[in-house]
Write a protein that holds these residues in place. Sequence first.
Motif, PDB file in Angstrom:
ATOM      1  N   VAL A  59       0.863  -1.187   0.000  1.00 43.13           N
ATOM      2  CA  VAL A  59       0.000   0.000   0.000  1.00 43.13           C
ATOM      3  C   VAL A  59       0.896   1.231   0.000  1.00 43.13           C
ATOM      4  O   VAL A  59       1.778   1.367   0.846  1.00 43.13           O
ATOM      5  N   VAL A  60       0.656   2.119  -0.961  1.00 44.11           N
ATOM      6  CA  VAL A  60       1.457   3.328  -1.095  1.00 44.11           C
ATOM      7  C   VAL A  60       0.541   4.543  -0.975  1.00 44.11           C
ATOM      8  O   VAL A  60      -0.507   4.599  -1.622  1.00 44.11           O
ATOM      9  N   VAL A  61       0.962   5.507  -0.146  1.00 43.67           N
ATOM     10  CA  VAL A  61       0.267   6.783  -0.030  1.00 43.67           C
ATOM     11  C   VAL A  61       1.189   7.852  -0.604  1.00 43.67           C
ATOM     12  O   VAL A  61       2.294   8.051  -0.102  1.00 43.67           O
ATOM     13  N   VAL A  62       0.744   8.502  -1.671  1.00 46.09           N
ATOM     14  CA  VAL A  62       1.494   9.599  -2.282  1.00 46.09           C
ATOM     15  C   VAL A  62       0.789  10.886  -1.870  1.00 46.09           C
ATOM     16  O   VAL A  62      -0.360  11.114  -2.243  1.00 46.09           O
ATOM     17  N   GLU A  67       1.323  23.375  -6.235  1.00 47.85           N
ATOM     18  CA  GLU A  67       0.610  23.543  -7.499  1.00 47.85           C
ATOM     19  C   GLU A  67       0.890  22.405  -8.466  1.00 47.85           C
ATOM     20  O   GLU A  67       2.037  22.013  -8.659  1.00 47.85           O
ATOM     21  N   ILE A  68      -0.177  21.909  -9.087  1.00 49.38           N
ATOM     22  CA  ILE A  68      -0.040  20.929 -10.168  1.00 49.38           C
ATOM     23  C   ILE A  68      -0.440  21.650 -11.444  1.00 49.38           C
ATOM     24  O   ILE A  68      -1.612  21.945 -11.673  1.00 49.38           O
ATOM     25  N   ALA A  77       3.587  12.833 -12.441  1.00 53.93           N
ATOM     26  CA  ALA A  77       3.193  11.712 -13.304  1.00 53.93           C
ATOM     27  C   ALA A  77       4.223  10.596 -13.257  1.00 53.93           C
ATOM     28  O   ALA A  77       3.874   9.417 -13.199  1.00 53.93           O
ATOM     29  N   GLU A  78       5.492  10.951 -13.264  1.00 56.12           N
ATOM     30  CA  GLU A  78       6.550   9.938 -13.210  1.00 56.12           C
ATOM     31  C   GLU A  78       6.519   9.201 -11.868  1.00 56.12           C
ATOM     32  O   GLU A  78       6.667   7.977 -11.830  1.00 56.12           O
ATOM     33  N   HIS A 112      -5.306   9.795 -16.219  1.00 55.15           N
ATOM     34  CA  HIS A 112      -4.331   8.820 -16.719  1.00 55.15           C
ATOM     35  C   HIS A 112      -3.962   7.818 -15.618  1.00 55.15           C
ATOM     36  O   HIS A 112      -3.871   6.618 -15.864  1.00 55.15           O
ATOM     37  N   ALA A 113      -3.746   8.324 -14.398  1.00 60.75           N
ATOM     38  CA  ALA A 113      -3.423   7.433 -13.277  1.00 60.75           C
ATOM     39  C   ALA A 113      -4.568   6.456 -13.013  1.00 60.75           C
ATOM     40  O   ALA A 113      -4.334   5.274 -12.747  1.00 60.75           O
TER      41      ALA A 113
END
Length: 164
Positions: A59-62, A67-68, A77-78, A112-113
Amino acid sequence: MILANTGNSDRTAQHRRPPVGTPRHGTIAPPRDAGEPITGTPAHTRSLRLSVQRPDPGVVVVRVGGEIDLSSAPRLAELVRQRLTAATLRAVVLDLSEVTFFGSAGLELLLHAQRRAEGRRTPLYVVFGTGAVRRLILLTGLTDRFTSRDTATEAVAAIRRHHG
C-alpha cells in the motif's frame, strides 16, 4: 514540412514597439487600482511537494502539496507511474488535499493514473481535499469516476477492509 516566409524577419521584430500600455519585459505592472494591494501566492505553496509513505505492505500513499500545472505535472506523473508499476502493489492512495492549484494538466494526470490503475486492477483512492482539486472535479462532473475518501487515513482503512 512546408514553411512559409511571412515577410517578418528578426530585424523588423527587433524594431517593433509593444502596444501602448503593455509593460516592457522586466518591468512590474502596477495594480489595477492605486489603493489595491499587490498580492500573490507565497513561493512555498507554489512549488510541488511530494512524499511517499507505505503504511502496509503493498500500500502506497502519495501525498502532494503545492501547485499541479504544466511545469510540475510531469514530475508527479513519473512518481505515480513508478508506484503503479511496482510488482507487489495492492493499492495506491493519492492525497491531493494540500494542492493549492489544480489545472487541466492535473486533471489529465489524474485521469491517466486512474486508467493505469484500472489496467493493473489496482485500487486507486483519491483524497480531493476541500480546495482546488475538489472544485475542478465537481465542475467537470467527474466525482463518480474516482474512488475517493475524505482523508488518507480513511482511504488506508478502506483498503485494509476491502483489499486486506
